[in-house]
Design a protein around this motif. Structure first.
Motif, PDB file in Angstrom:
ATOM      1  N   LEU A   1      -4.452   3.686 -10.990  1.00 14.22           N
ATOM      2  CA  LEU A   1      -3.824   3.445  -9.694  1.00 14.22           C
ATOM      3  C   LEU A   1      -4.861   3.057  -8.639  1.00 14.22           C
ATOM      4  N   ILE A   2      -6.074   3.595  -8.764  1.00 10.83           N
ATOM      5  CA  ILE A   2      -7.138   3.231  -7.822  1.00 10.83           C
ATOM      6  C   ILE A   2      -7.408   1.733  -7.923  1.00 10.83           C
ATOM      7  N   LEU A   3      -7.370   1.210  -9.151  1.00 13.82           N
ATOM      8  CA  LEU A   3      -7.604  -0.231  -9.311  1.00 13.82           C
ATOM      9  C   LEU A   3      -6.458  -1.030  -8.697  1.00 13.82           C
TER      10      LEU A   3
ATOM     11  N   ILE B   1      -4.971  -3.708  -1.525  1.00 14.09           N
ATOM     12  CA  ILE B   1      -5.544  -3.644  -0.181  1.00 14.09           C
ATOM     13  C   ILE B   1      -6.029  -5.022   0.258  1.00 14.09           C
ATOM     14  N   LEU B   2      -6.392  -5.860  -0.725  1.00 16.94           N
ATOM     15  CA  LEU B   2      -6.888  -7.185  -0.367  1.00 16.94           C
ATOM     16  C   LEU B   2      -5.767  -8.132   0.028  1.00 16.94           C
TER      17      LEU B   2
ATOM     18  N   LEU C   1      -4.764  -0.089  -6.155  1.00 16.71           N
ATOM     19  CA  LEU C   1      -4.969   0.012  -4.713  1.00 16.71           C
ATOM     20  C   LEU C   1      -6.040  -0.983  -4.258  1.00 16.71           C
ATOM     21  N   PHE C   2      -7.065  -1.111  -5.095  1.00 15.78           N
ATOM     22  CA  PHE C   2      -8.151  -2.038  -4.805  1.00 15.78           C
ATOM     23  C   PHE C   2      -7.616  -3.447  -4.584  1.00 15.78           C
TER      24      PHE C   2
ATOM     25  N   VAL D   1       0.841  -1.205   0.000  1.00 15.82           N
ATOM     26  CA  VAL D   1       0.000   0.000   0.000  1.00 15.82           C
ATOM     27  C   VAL D   1       0.871   1.249   0.000  1.00 15.82           C
TER      28      VAL D   1
END
Lengths: 358, 168
Positions: free
Chosen positions: B66-68, B74-75, B70-71, B28
């Protein structure tokens, strides 16, 4: 060594606008909370805050003091850096977007022509869309760093929702840019001097409708407030936040609401243009022409603010009226309803523009 | 002068955060430094008067791709990722290739001039959205269309890879 004149110029062109804008935003972010509580209360036959000041007028001050003096707790298992950065990212992105917004035409104040914006960006709309996209990071980082199931779920929901609704919103904005022939917010307002975009049939009302719905979802408000649905997720992504960091999230939410409302007024309701009753059809007939003259005499900035508060009231009204959607309904609305409609609108708008009907 | 100072700041942050992206153990944090990197690249675009490219850099890379990342990241379990091996056994080879490419870039920069249409691209990007659109849809129409076809292929490929196999 810069001389006195340069320093004064710098203060006047950058210093004063920034200070005025900051105080405007902060005062609004504080008092919109009170407004929301009052509006909701009266819609539910209650009175809302009444104790602090006349009809609760000092409630925001009391709240602010409480936020500042409460203990700022960082959970032991939280990721400290990310946890403390997340609200800041959210706040800075909300603040930053205001820079591009024009609050009125050039005005003469104290014998000096003043621009009512901080920066007149050529890509104003895109800039605001970009910052809104980055704001999502604040939410998802807050959710992850809290190290709490509910926060994580809230962060996920919020990120998924914001990514989904950004697409119809962006297409509605592109439609407006197409109609105006510019991405500059000032030019978009000037393009509406003859006719507001909301009454450019058939694409105007549809794009407005798309933008309005996507705007509510972008700001995570009811009926799309799944990320902070208190009956399922405690408080969503900011469950673990307390003190001033919680206050920052709270304030940033209202700032985002203001941005969305300002953009809606600027792009569809003619920005600072005054309301006129049938200016071409009945404009010459006395009673109506008097009203029109009186309406046009109101300063442009007040018109923009009136439209802004109208939209904010509208958001609160929706919140008091509609129940929350289910999560799958939320996604269906974005991808199966709004996205096709927005693509269609864009096509029709492009066709009309090319055919010269607009 | 002040432009060069600002550029030096952007360049320094870009290099440092790019290194931090690949050296952080927490995935992250890597993504966060990548966000910082994208921001400063957008800053360099602004410095070149290419406002549109700056906005697109933020919307497309930071706001979508980048949001994807992060998605997904995070998992992952942070603890397991932090203990995982940092490289596989091919790392000396890869480092060697990296050095060769870095040397080539350094050589090009030292020579001081770039061949081809690079200068024109910078001029067009700085000229505004309208000119950029006109050039993209007239002069560079074929490369533009080819790149969209490549993106489409990537999209379909991803769907095919992720699809469940059904025996009928």
């Amino acid at each position: 060594m810069p001389d006195m004149q340069q320093i004064i110029n710098f203060i006047i062109t950058i210093g004063i606008p920034v200070v005025v804008l900051l105080s405007f935003i902060l005062a609004n972010a504080m008092y919109l909370q009170l407004m929301e509580r009052k509006v909701l209360a009266h819609m539910q036959s209650r009175l809302g805050p009444m104790r602090t000041g006349w009809h609760g007028l000092l409630q925001p001050v009391a709240d602010a003091v409480k936020f500042m003096f409460k203990e700022d707790i960082i959970p032991a298992k939280a990721d400290k850096w990310v946890f403390s950065l997340a609200p800041l990212i959210f706040l800075v992105m909300a603040f930053g977007a205001f820079v591009a917004i024009p609050f009125g035409p050039d005005t003469v104040i104290f014998g000096r022509t003043v621009h009512l914006w901080v920066s007149n960006l050529n890509i104003g709309v895109l800039y605001i869309v970009a910052l809104a996209g980055i704001g999502t990071y604040g939410v998802i980082m807050a959710g992850w760093a809290s190290n709490n199931k509910y926060s994580l779920m809230g962060g996920f929901r919020s990120a998924a929702q914001m990514i989904s609704y950004e697409i119809p919103m962006a297409f509605a904005i592109v439609t407006v840019a197409l109609m105006a022939g510019s991405l500059n917010l000032t030019e978009i307002v000037q393009a509406q001097s003859q006719k507001w975009f909301i009454i450019v049939f058939p694409v105007g009302p549809v794009a407005f409708f798309l933008y309005l719905i996507a705007g509510v979802a972008e700001t995570n408000r009811a009926p799309f407030d799944l990320p902070e649905a208190e009956s399922e997720l405690v408080a969503g992504y900011f469950t673990e936040y307390s003190g001033i960091r919680f206050g920052i999230f709270y304030m940033a939410e209202y700032m985002n609401m203001m941005i969305v409302s300002l953009l809606a007024s600027i792009m569809f309701l003619g920005g600072w243009m005054p309301v006129q009753i049938f200016p071409k059809l009945l404009g010459g007939i006395p009673p109506i022409s008097w009203i029109n003259t009186a309406l046009a005499a109101i300063p442009p900035t007040l018109w923009l603010l009136a439209k802004l508060y109208f939209f904010i009231f509208f958001y609160m009204w929706i919140r008091a009226t509609l129940p929350r959607y289910r999560y799958d309904q939320l996604m269906t609305i974005a991808w199966k309803i709004l996205l096709p409609i927005s693509l269609g609108t864009l096509l029709v708008a492009a066709f009309m523009k090319q055919a010269g009907w607009m | 002068m002040i432009n060069q100072l600002i550029f030096a700041y952007f360049a320094a942050v870009i290099v440092v955060s790019a290194v931090l992206v690949i050296t952080r153990k927490n995935p992250v944090h890597s993504v966060m430094f990548m966000l910082l990197l994208f921001f400063h690249i957008a800053g360099v675009f602004v410095l070149l008067n290419a406002e549109f490219l700056a906005a697109v850099q933020l919307i497309v890379y930071a706001g979508a791709i980048l949001i994807l990342f992060l998605f997904v990241v995070i998992l992952l379990s942070v603890e397991r990722e932090s203990q995982a091996a940092r490289a596989n056994r091919f790392w000396p080879w890869l480092a060697g290739f990296g050095l060769i490419i870095a040397g080539e870039i350094a050589l090009l920069v030292l020579r001081g001039s770039f061949p081809g249409e690079g200068k024109m691209a910078v001029q067009v990007a700085g000229a505004g959205v309208r000119d950029l659109g006109v050039v993209l849809y007239s002069k560079f129409l074929v490369p533009f269309e080819i790149s969209s076809v490549i993106l489409l292929v990537g999209l379909i490929g991803a769907v095919m890879l992720a699809k469940k196999k059904t025996n009928e």
